[in-house]
Design a protein around this motif. Structure first.
Motif, PDB file in Angstrom:
ATOM      1  N   VAL A   1       2.252  -0.088 -10.548  1.00  0.00           N
ATOM      2  CA  VAL A   1       2.259   0.631  -9.367  1.00  0.00           C
ATOM      3  C   VAL A   1       2.989  -0.380  -7.856  1.00  0.00           C
ATOM      4  O   VAL A   1       2.089  -1.472  -8.359  1.00  0.00           O
ATOM      5  CB  VAL A   1       1.243   1.647  -8.858  1.00  0.00           C
ATOM      6  N   TYR A   2       3.530  -0.140  -6.928  1.00  0.00           N
ATOM      7  CA  TYR A   2       4.138  -0.573  -5.907  1.00  0.00           C
ATOM      8  C   TYR A   2       3.703  -0.098  -4.866  1.00  0.00           C
ATOM      9  O   TYR A   2       2.895   0.962  -4.761  1.00  0.00           O
ATOM     10  CB  TYR A   2       5.419  -0.707  -5.687  1.00  0.00           C
ATOM     11  N   HIS A   3       2.976  -1.102  -4.137  1.00  0.00           N
ATOM     12  CA  HIS A   3       2.301  -1.021  -2.544  1.00  0.00           C
ATOM     13  C   HIS A   3       2.652  -1.933  -1.111  1.00  0.00           C
ATOM     14  O   HIS A   3       3.112  -2.982  -1.616  1.00  0.00           O
ATOM     15  CB  HIS A   3       0.872  -0.811  -2.650  1.00  0.00           C
ATOM     16  N   GLY A   4       3.055  -1.155  -0.396  1.00  0.00           N
ATOM     17  CA  GLY A   4       3.358  -2.562   0.340  1.00  0.00           C
ATOM     18  C   GLY A   4       3.559  -1.173   1.889  1.00  0.00           C
ATOM     19  O   GLY A   4       4.906  -0.375   1.407  1.00  0.00           O
ATOM     20  N   ASP A   5       3.863  -1.916   2.942  1.00  0.00           N
ATOM     21  CA  ASP A   5       4.508  -1.139   4.262  1.00  0.00           C
ATOM     22  C   ASP A   5       6.278  -1.355   4.557  1.00  0.00           C
ATOM     23  O   ASP A   5       6.827   0.044   4.176  1.00  0.00           O
ATOM     24  CB  ASP A   5       4.360  -1.832   5.856  1.00  0.00           C
ATOM     25  N   VAL A   6       6.383  -2.499   3.398  1.00  0.00           N
ATOM     26  CA  VAL A   6       7.932  -2.184   3.154  1.00  0.00           C
ATOM     27  C   VAL A   6       8.314  -1.491   2.561  1.00  0.00           C
ATOM     28  O   VAL A   6       9.784  -0.901   2.686  1.00  0.00           O
ATOM     29  CB  VAL A   6       8.950  -3.701   2.695  1.00  0.00           C
ATOM     30  N   LEU A   7       7.324  -0.790   1.275  1.00  0.00           N
ATOM     31  CA  LEU A   7       8.506   0.772   0.589  1.00  0.00           C
ATOM     32  C   LEU A   7       8.466   1.744   1.381  1.00  0.00           C
ATOM     33  O   LEU A   7       9.525   2.280   1.956  1.00  0.00           O
ATOM     34  CB  LEU A   7       7.788   0.336  -0.681  1.00  0.00           C
ATOM     35  N   ASN A   8       7.523   2.066   2.568  1.00  0.00           N
ATOM     36  CA  ASN A   8       7.671   2.970   3.139  1.00  0.00           C
ATOM     37  C   ASN A   8       9.054   3.331   4.407  1.00  0.00           C
ATOM     38  O   ASN A   8       9.535   3.688   4.361  1.00  0.00           O
ATOM     39  CB  ASN A   8       6.468   3.222   4.093  1.00  0.00           C
ATOM     40  N   THR A   9       8.579   2.009   4.972  1.00  0.00           N
ATOM     41  CA  THR A   9       9.498   1.372   6.010  1.00  0.00           C
ATOM     42  C   THR A   9      11.361   1.241   5.392  1.00  0.00           C
ATOM     43  O   THR A   9      12.562   2.220   5.423  1.00  0.00           O
ATOM     44  CB  THR A   9      10.133   0.017   6.316  1.00  0.00           C
ATOM     45  N   CYS A  10      11.756   1.224   3.645  1.00  0.00           N
ATOM     46  CA  CYS A  10      13.040   1.639   2.970  1.00  0.00           C
ATOM     47  C   CYS A  10      13.522   2.505   3.122  1.00  0.00           C
ATOM     48  O   CYS A  10      14.394   2.807   3.134  1.00  0.00           O
ATOM     49  CB  CYS A  10      12.569   1.098   1.847  1.00  0.00           C
ATOM     50  N   SER A  11      11.752   3.936   2.764  1.00  0.00           N
ATOM     51  CA  SER A  11      12.966   4.843   2.047  1.00  0.00           C
ATOM     52  C   SER A  11      12.931   5.764   3.334  1.00  0.00           C
ATOM     53  O   SER A  11      13.811   6.654   3.547  1.00  0.00           O
ATOM     54  CB  SER A  11      11.099   5.424   1.891  1.00  0.00           C
ATOM     55  N   ARG A  12      12.318   4.932   4.919  1.00  0.00           N
ATOM     56  CA  ARG A  12      12.392   6.330   5.521  1.00  0.00           C
ATOM     57  C   ARG A  12      14.056   5.388   5.965  1.00  0.00           C
ATOM     58  O   ARG A  12      15.061   6.069   6.781  1.00  0.00           O
ATOM     59  CB  ARG A  12      11.879   5.945   7.347  1.00  0.00           C
ATOM     60  N   VAL A  13      14.489   4.519   5.962  1.00  0.00           N
ATOM     61  CA  VAL A  13      15.884   4.009   6.416  1.00  0.00           C
ATOM     62  C   VAL A  13      17.016   4.384   5.593  1.00  0.00           C
ATOM     63  O   VAL A  13      18.269   4.955   5.792  1.00  0.00           O
ATOM     64  CB  VAL A  13      15.813   2.378   6.307  1.00  0.00           C
ATOM     65  N   GLN A  14      16.577   4.766   4.128  1.00  0.00           N
ATOM     66  CA  GLN A  14      17.532   5.470   3.298  1.00  0.00           C
ATOM     67  C   GLN A  14      17.414   7.153   3.655  1.00  0.00           C
ATOM     68  O   GLN A  14      18.839   7.240   3.549  1.00  0.00           O
ATOM     69  CB  GLN A  14      16.904   5.108   1.882  1.00  0.00           C
TER      70      GLN A  14
END
Length: 88
Positions: free
Chosen positions: A19-32
């Motif tokens: 599993v991966y955690h981090g704000d970077v994943l949320n930001t990347c998802s929003r940009v996508q």
């Protein structure tokens, strides 16, 4: 695309999963999710843009002051296109 710190963990005893955690994943998802709205195949954040060696192969068009859901601060993103390519 975005860049930042991500934490990886392995969980489970019998069936182990990564599993991966981090704000970077949320930001990347929003940009996508913005790609369709901005009619772009590739968007990158200002954070990622600053890490690149800017060569002659790509065009970077800034889209300023985007509000990403769940984010307090506005974000600058760039549309990335290959030079000489026309999107239909």
């Amino acid at each position: 695309m975005h860049s930042g710190k991500v934490t990886m963990a392995m969980v489970g005893d019998i069936k182990t999963e990564v599993v991966y955690h981090g704000d970077v994943l949320n930001t990347c998802s929003r940009v996508q999710a913005l790609c369709k709205e901005l009619d772009s195949d590739l968007l990158i954040t200002d954070t990622f843009y600053k890490t690149l060696n800017h060569d002659d192969y790509f065009n970077y068009s800034i889209v300023s002051n985007i509000h990403l859901r769940g984010k307090r601060n506005l974000v600058n993103v760039y549309k990335v296109t290959k030079k000489g390519c026309v999107k239909n």
